[in-house]
Design a protein around this motif. Structure first.
Motif, mmCIF file in Angstrom:
data_model
loop_
_atom_site.group_PDB
_atom_site.id
_atom_site.type_symbol
_atom_site.label_atom_id
_atom_site.label_comp_id
_atom_site.label_asym_id
_atom_site.label_seq_id
_atom_site.Cartn_x
_atom_site.Cartn_y
_atom_site.Cartn_z
ATOM 1 N N ILE A 195 0.841 -1.203 0.000
ATOM 2 C CA ILE A 195 0.000 0.000 0.000
ATOM 3 C C ILE A 195 0.872 1.247 0.000
ATOM 4 O O ILE A 195 0.636 2.200 -0.759
ATOM 5 N N LEU A 196 1.891 1.258 0.844
ATOM 6 C CA LEU A 196 2.764 2.428 0.941
ATOM 7 C C LEU A 196 3.478 2.713 -0.381
ATOM 8 O O LEU A 196 3.728 3.870 -0.736
ATOM 9 N N GLU A 197 3.826 1.657 -1.111
ATOM 10 C CA GLU A 197 4.531 1.833 -2.391
ATOM 11 C C GLU A 197 3.586 2.241 -3.511
ATOM 12 O O GLU A 197 4.027 2.712 -4.560
ATOM 13 N N SER A 198 2.269 2.087 -3.289
ATOM 14 C CA SER A 198 1.307 2.288 -4.381
ATOM 15 C C SER A 198 0.600 3.632 -4.349
ATOM 16 O O SER A 198 -0.021 4.022 -5.338
ATOM 17 N N ILE A 199 0.624 4.331 -3.213
ATOM 18 C CA ILE A 199 -0.151 5.572 -3.119
ATOM 19 C C ILE A 199 0.716 6.728 -2.638
ATOM 20 O O ILE A 199 1.748 6.530 -2.009
ATOM 21 N N ARG A 200 0.276 7.927 -2.980
ATOM 22 C CA ARG A 200 0.878 9.146 -2.448
ATOM 23 C C ARG A 200 -0.164 9.821 -1.573
ATOM 24 O O ARG A 200 -1.293 10.047 -2.005
ATOM 25 N N ILE A 201 0.192 10.132 -0.346
ATOM 26 C CA ILE A 201 -0.756 10.690 0.608
ATOM 27 C C ILE A 201 -0.596 12.205 0.674
ATOM 28 O O ILE A 201 0.504 12.722 0.874
ATOM 29 N N GLU A 202 -1.717 12.889 0.502
ATOM 30 C CA GLU A 202 -1.713 14.351 0.499
ATOM 31 C C GLU A 202 -1.474 14.888 1.908
ATOM 32 O O GLU A 202 -1.967 14.347 2.895
ATOM 33 N N GLU A 203 -0.706 15.973 2.006
ATOM 34 C CA GLU A 203 -0.468 16.614 3.300
ATOM 35 C C GLU A 203 -1.721 17.349 3.754
ATOM 36 O O GLU A 203 -2.380 18.024 2.961
ATOM 37 N N THR A 204 -2.062 17.203 5.027
ATOM 38 C CA THR A 204 -3.189 17.967 5.574
ATOM 39 C C THR A 204 -2.734 18.923 6.674
ATOM 40 O O THR A 204 -3.318 19.984 6.839
ATOM 41 N N VAL A 205 -1.730 18.553 7.461
ATOM 42 C CA VAL A 205 -1.245 19.456 8.510
ATOM 43 C C VAL A 205 -0.639 20.687 7.846
ATOM 44 O O VAL A 205 0.243 20.562 6.991
ATOM 45 N N ILE A 257 -6.790 27.853 13.696
ATOM 46 C CA ILE A 257 -7.291 27.436 12.381
ATOM 47 C C ILE A 257 -8.792 27.725 12.267
ATOM 48 O O ILE A 257 -9.262 28.239 11.250
ATOM 49 N N SER A 258 -9.549 27.396 13.316
ATOM 50 C CA SER A 258 -11.006 27.585 13.266
ATOM 51 C C SER A 258 -11.386 29.060 13.189
ATOM 52 O O SER A 258 -12.455 29.406 12.671
ATOM 53 N N GLU A 259 -10.520 29.933 13.713
ATOM 54 C CA GLU A 259 -10.800 31.375 13.679
ATOM 55 C C GLU A 259 -10.357 32.025 12.370
ATOM 56 O O GLU A 259 -10.638 33.196 12.135
ATOM 57 N N ASP A 260 -9.628 31.284 11.535
ATOM 58 C CA ASP A 260 -9.116 31.826 10.267
ATOM 59 C C ASP A 260 -9.407 30.830 9.145
ATOM 60 O O ASP A 260 -8.524 30.435 8.389
ATOM 61 N N LYS A 261 -10.684 30.412 9.076
ATOM 62 C CA LYS A 261 -11.076 29.313 8.181
ATOM 63 C C LYS A 261 -10.837 29.616 6.700
ATOM 64 O O LYS A 261 -10.718 28.700 5.898
ATOM 65 N N GLU A 262 -10.790 30.879 6.327
ATOM 66 C CA GLU A 262 -10.635 31.227 4.915
ATOM 67 C C GLU A 262 -9.182 31.186 4.456
ATOM 68 O O GLU A 262 -8.900 31.327 3.268
ATOM 69 N N ASN A 263 -8.273 31.004 5.377
ATOM 70 C CA ASN A 263 -6.848 30.944 5.024
ATOM 71 C C ASN A 263 -6.601 29.726 4.138
ATOM 72 O O ASN A 263 -6.885 28.594 4.538
ATOM 73 N N PRO A 264 -6.069 29.937 2.920
ATOM 74 C CA PRO A 264 -5.870 28.799 1.999
ATOM 75 C C PRO A 264 -4.920 27.730 2.556
ATOM 76 O O PRO A 264 -5.013 26.564 2.169
ATOM 77 N N GLU A 265 -4.026 28.108 3.466
ATOM 78 C CA GLU A 265 -3.111 27.119 4.053
ATOM 79 C C GLU A 265 -3.858 26.078 4.877
ATOM 80 O O GLU A 265 -3.342 24.991 5.119
#
Length: 652
Positions: free
Chosen positions: A149-159, A627-635
């Motif tokens: 599984i690890l060799e087959s997929i690329r996991i998107e960053e969320t943090v 994060i919750s107070e700046d929800k519109e921040n694209p980051e």
């Protein structure tokens, strides 16, 4: 990614919905293998070495299908004698190029092998993961599946990158690689830091995003004189701790900030009467109050208790089975009903309040975040009190709960005596029959608790149906009743009403009576297979007896001979401190076992340990707030979308 049928079955067997989700199946331990010269070996330690076969494999069979295979290995100019159990299939020609042995040193130049391989030594050294397994699934099969599984997929960053950089965290892909296939302890520690932080951040952010911002509220005119008149109606005085908690709650209700408070206290510490008094104060200030509870048994218990203590205030119960439901709903809509105690039924769209100002949620962990929010949204800027009977230290609660003030009731009301608890080292009533007959002869009632409902549900565990039949024979002439979660609400209500009325002598039940049941004539409890329950649950169960003026007695039956089971049960017998017991359960059983959603108000984290990782937990809370107070921040878009969709893995 193309998986074999067997690999797909493994994922399904462990109840994961996809290969990506299976990456959450973390090792529970790691074995560390490093090469040592033979003169450094110590008897009893695990060693790994390579060499050449100096003899063939010779197998000796004994009873059943058991066997032991003996052979010799020439390594580092030394002849080593090796034995391994149940490997009769080993063949010399597989190891012509050499053999690597992992095993335990028994004496000079003798090793009891755990496994052997013909792979190079370098592939064997390092940290090797051991996974939770089920029947028919081998550890190496899980390892291969994870690797694929690890060799087959690329996991998107969320943090968000700003936090990842600030705390020197790894990428999600790297962290998963290192937790499943670490080469060094440093890699493993780095992976754990990263994944724990993400887990805590997602938890706090999910709460923040699913609740309306608790800020400005409505200041309610709470009257001290009215409160005093109702305090004087009580048949006992509140403890200092109860008075302090009540003052904190009423000060919040008086203020122009919305209350968002947790009232926590040990079993039997008197939380409910504090909640009742705060509800009366809000009602007398002109607002409607709703008190949501998880079960109809608890709803009926609270209704009876409230009517007994405060007969001049009208209260209605609302569940799916409530007779004259339409009349209740009309009264709630017009405002003629000020106080509602109800189950999940208060969440439905047809429950419309006229002027809801105060929401109380009992056993708050039994309701999801969105369920709680659905109720809160039925009013405008309502004050919210959540209640929990599994207390944790205030500093830890501050790290765990998002935007939540905490009131704690410590100790017990003056009229209550501590329940005596006895550990019986057999899973049988044999040694306590005389005690139980004495209790029954005194006109008192008994709870008997089982960990299963029917035979075969859990191996080697007593079940309600069998114990009900047995006790009906053992205690002939006594009325034995039965209560469990598979009965309908109507059936459960009938049984509890009969027990309350004193017409059932012995109630055989599951943990359905764990919360809120309050029968003052039932002061004795017997718990079969006590080792099967967490300390938090046992402490809750024990809290059902000794609720009147007669001292309670609890017998813990267990034939388990493991040290940890014995230590846990003895700890319960010697302590009545819910704080101490909940933390002890965490340390002794591990966070996942001790603090599941059913047993406590603490979420069941996969990797995070709320006690050991409190600093990470608290920092994640601060970051989630930003994060919750700046929800519109694209980051922050990736993690917000991931949390809202409840998607732990985003793949590319």
């Amino acid at each position: 990614m193309k998986l074999t049928d067997k690999q797909n079955r493994i994922i399904e067997t462990f109840d994961y919905s996809s290969p990506e989700q299976f990456l959450n199946h973390y090792p529970y331990r790691y074995d560390s293998y490093e090469a040592k010269s033979i003169d450094e070996w110590v008897e009893g330690e695990t060693v790994v070495f390579e060499g050449k076969l100096a003899s063939g494999f010779r197998t000796v069979r004994f009873k059943g299908n058991q066997s032991v295979t003996n052979f010799q290995v020439f390594s580092d100019d030394t002849l080593i004698k090796v034995s391994i159990f149940n490997r009769p299939f080993l063949r010399d020609y597989h190891y012509k190029e050499g053999i690597v042995v992992i095993g335990t040193v028994q004496s000079d130049h003798k090793v009891m092998a755990k496994t052997v391989t013909n792979k190079p030594l370098e592939e064997t050294l390092g940290l090797k993961p051991s996974y939770p397994l089920k029947a028919g699934i081998k550890n190496y099969e899980v390892e291969r599946l994870i690797k694929k599984i690890l060799e087959s997929i690329r996991i998107e960053e969320t943090v968000p990158a700003v936090y990842k950089d600030a705390y020197r965290l790894q990428s999600k892909q790297q962290a998963l690689q290192w937790i499943h296939r670490p080469q060094t302890k440093e890699q493993l520690m780095a992976a754990l830091r990263t994944l724990k932080y993400e887990e805590f951040l997602r938890y706090h952010l999910s709460v923040a995003l699913n609740q309306s911002g608790f800020s400005f509220g409505i200041a309610k005119p709470i009257s001290n004189d009215v409160l005093k008149s109702y305090l004087n109606q009580l048949p006992y005085d509140l403890t200092k701790s109860q008075n302090d908690a009540l003052s904190e709650i009423l000060n919040d209700i008086r203020s122009d900030q919305q209350m968002h408070r947790l009232l926590q206290g040990d079993v039997g510490s008197g939380k409910t009467v504090v909640a009742f008094l705060s509800a009366i104060s809000a009602i007398k200030a002109g607002y409607q109050v709703v008190f949501m509870v998880p079960t109809e048994i608890l709803m009926n218990q609270h209704l009876a208790a409230f009517k007994s203590l405060f007969p001049d205030i009208t209260v209605v119960g609302l569940s799916q089975n409530t007779e004259e439901r339409k009349i209740c709903l009309e009264g709630i809509r017009t405002g003629s009903v000020s106080f509602v105690i109800g189950t999940h039924a208060v969440l439905t769209e047809d429950v419309i309040f006229n002027n809801l100002g105060y929401v109380i949620i009992d056993e708050q962990h039994r309701f999801g975040v969105r369920q709680r929010q659905t109720l809160i949204d039925k009013g405008k800027m309502v004050d919210v009190l959540m209640m929990s009977a599994t207390p944790i230290p205030r500093t830890l609660a501050n790290s765990l709960y998002f935007d939540l003030s905490v009131s704690t009731i410590s100790g017990y009301p003056s009229h209550r005596k501590l329940t005596e608890t006895f550990v019986i080292k057999e899973n049988s009533l044999r040694s306590i029959i005389d005690d139980l007959n004495h209790v029954l002869n005194e006109g008192e009632q008994i709870y008997v608790v089982c960990a299963a409902i029917e035979e075969g549900e859990r191996p080697n565990v007593k079940n309600v149906h069998d114990i009900y039949k047995n006790l009906s024979q053992v205690f002939k002439g006594r009325h034995v009743g039965m209560l469990h979660g598979k009965m309908t609400s109507f059936e459960k209500d009938i049984v509890m009403a009969t027990f309350n009325a004193g017409n059932i002598d012995i109630l055989v039940t599951t943990t359905v009576i764990e919360v809120g049941v309050d029968v003052h004539n039932a002061n004795t409890m017997v718990i079969y297979n006590a080792e099967q329950f967490g300390l938090a649950t046992l402490h809750q169960l024990r809290g059902r007896v000794g609720r009147g003026r007669i001292q309670g007695c609890c017998f813990l039956l267990s034939s388990s001979d493991t040290d940890i089971a014995e230590a846990r049960l003895n700890a319960l017998a010697s302590s009545h401190d819910g704080f101490e017991l909940s933390m002890m359960d965490m340390r002794m059983r591990g966070i996942g076992d001790a603090l599941g959603f059913r047993q406590s108000g603490v979420p069941n984290f996969i990797l995070g340990d709320i006690e050991k990782d409190e600093k990470i937990l608290y920092q994640a809370k601060i970051d989630a707030k930003h994060i919750s107070e700046d929800k519109e921040n694209p980051e922050y878009k990736a993690i917000i979308n991931s949390v809202l969709s409840q998607d732990y893995f985003k793949t590319t």
